[in-house]
Design a protein around this motif. Structure first.
Motif, mmCIF file in Angstrom:
data_model
loop_
_atom_site.group_PDB
_atom_site.id
_atom_site.type_symbol
_atom_site.label_atom_id
_atom_site.label_comp_id
_atom_site.label_asym_id
_atom_site.label_seq_id
_atom_site.Cartn_x
_atom_site.Cartn_y
_atom_site.Cartn_z
ATOM 1 N N GLY A 52 0.818 -1.212 0.000
ATOM 2 C CA GLY A 52 0.000 0.000 0.000
ATOM 3 C C GLY A 52 0.849 1.258 0.000
ATOM 4 O O GLY A 52 0.551 2.226 -0.709
ATOM 5 N N ARG A 53 1.937 1.242 0.793
ATOM 6 C CA ARG A 53 2.845 2.415 0.823
ATOM 7 C C ARG A 53 3.557 2.564 -0.510
ATOM 8 O O ARG A 53 3.739 3.667 -1.013
ATOM 9 C CB ARG A 53 3.892 2.294 1.951
ATOM 10 N N PHE A 54 3.976 1.437 -1.084
ATOM 11 C CA PHE A 54 4.642 1.474 -2.397
ATOM 12 C C PHE A 54 3.698 2.110 -3.426
ATOM 13 O O PHE A 54 4.090 3.032 -4.155
ATOM 14 C CB PHE A 54 5.013 0.043 -2.812
ATOM 15 N N ALA A 55 2.452 1.640 -3.474
ATOM 16 C CA ALA A 55 1.476 2.175 -4.433
ATOM 17 C C ALA A 55 1.211 3.657 -4.164
ATOM 18 O O ALA A 55 1.127 4.457 -5.102
ATOM 19 C CB ALA A 55 0.182 1.372 -4.357
ATOM 20 N N VAL A 99 -4.733 11.016 0.050
ATOM 21 C CA VAL A 99 -4.407 9.677 -0.439
ATOM 22 C C VAL A 99 -5.448 8.673 0.026
ATOM 23 O O VAL A 99 -5.984 8.798 1.130
ATOM 24 C CB VAL A 99 -2.980 9.254 0.026
ATOM 25 N N SER A 100 -5.725 7.706 -0.834
ATOM 26 C CA SER A 100 -6.585 6.600 -0.453
ATOM 27 C C SER A 100 -5.899 5.303 -0.883
ATOM 28 O O SER A 100 -5.371 5.223 -1.997
ATOM 29 C CB SER A 100 -7.955 6.750 -1.135
ATOM 30 N N ILE A 101 -5.871 4.324 0.023
ATOM 31 C CA ILE A 101 -5.137 3.066 -0.206
ATOM 32 C C ILE A 101 -6.113 1.909 -0.053
ATOM 33 O O ILE A 101 -6.970 1.930 0.835
ATOM 34 C CB ILE A 101 -4.001 2.926 0.837
ATOM 35 N N THR A 102 -5.963 0.889 -0.912
ATOM 36 C CA THR A 102 -6.784 -0.310 -0.764
ATOM 37 C C THR A 102 -5.935 -1.548 -1.059
ATOM 38 O O THR A 102 -4.926 -1.450 -1.767
ATOM 39 C CB THR A 102 -8.010 -0.252 -1.717
ATOM 40 N N HIS A 103 -6.303 -2.680 -0.454
ATOM 41 C CA HIS A 103 -5.633 -3.940 -0.816
ATOM 42 C C HIS A 103 -6.600 -5.100 -0.775
ATOM 43 O O HIS A 103 -7.532 -5.129 0.032
ATOM 44 C CB HIS A 103 -4.412 -4.237 0.052
ATOM 45 N N SER A 104 -6.370 -6.054 -1.675
ATOM 46 C CA SER A 104 -7.106 -7.315 -1.691
ATOM 47 C C SER A 104 -6.057 -8.419 -1.597
ATOM 48 O O SER A 104 -4.873 -8.135 -1.378
ATOM 49 C CB SER A 104 -7.917 -7.436 -2.979
#
Ligand SMILES: CC(C)(COP(=O)(O)OP(=O)(O)OC[C@H]1O[C@@H](n2cnc3c(N)ncnc32)[C@H](O)[C@@H]1OP(=O)(O)O)[C@@H](O)C(=O)NCCC(=O)NCCS
Length: 117
Positions: A52-55, A99-104
């Motif tokens: 997420g931080r990388f993205a 910023v908005s972060i998401t992960h699946s």
């Protein structure tokens, strides 16, 4: 006024592979503050967090228009969360973007918006 937008998606498997290979990868991507947060997470959350931080950092570099490089390194960008978990992006210590972060299971993605007041 909106001055920049950036979007990035990364494969979790790629980040996991790089993180397992060497601690140098996360040392390059995460600031000291972020590495302290990373160290406190479970193994699964560590990869989500790092991806997420990388993205978010790649998305920020796109919103800024420089990409990642000498003008804007991974270490120049930091994501900090408030007490409810909402992230904010900082560039060289100054709050600078939304910023908005998401992960699946398979992917992490982030969107960054830059604006002037
Ligand atoms: C801009 C950057 C973040 C692109 O990331 P990427 O993962 O190679 O590519 P993505 O697929 O996410 O994005 C590509 C798109 O970014 C956009 N882009 C490229 N340079 C850009 C810039 N300076 N500003 C804004 N957007 C840019 C383009 O639209 C491009 O798509 P297009 O060529 O089809 O038009 C680039 O600086 C980069 O490659 N950084 C990687 C740095 C690195 O060290 N990675 C470590 C891996 S271990």
């Amino acid at each position: 006024m909106i001055t920049g937008i950036g979007l990035d998606i990364v494969e979790m498997s790629r980040i996991r592979r790089l993180d397992i290979k060497s601690p140098k990868f996360r040392a390059r991507i995460l600031t000291d503050y972020e590495q302290t947060e990373y160290d406190q997470l479970t193994e699964t959350r560590k990869i989500e967090f790092l991806a997420g931080r990388f993205a978010a950092k790649e998305a920020y570099s796109k919103a800024k228009g420089t990409g990642i490089g000498s003008e804007c390194s991974f270490q120049d960008i930091e994501v900090r969360k408030d007490d409810k978990g909402k992230p904010t992006i900082y560039f060289r210590g100054t709050e600078t973007g939304l910023v908005s972060i998401t992960h699946s299971k398979e992917f992490a993605a982030a969107q960054v918006l830059l604006q002037t007041t």
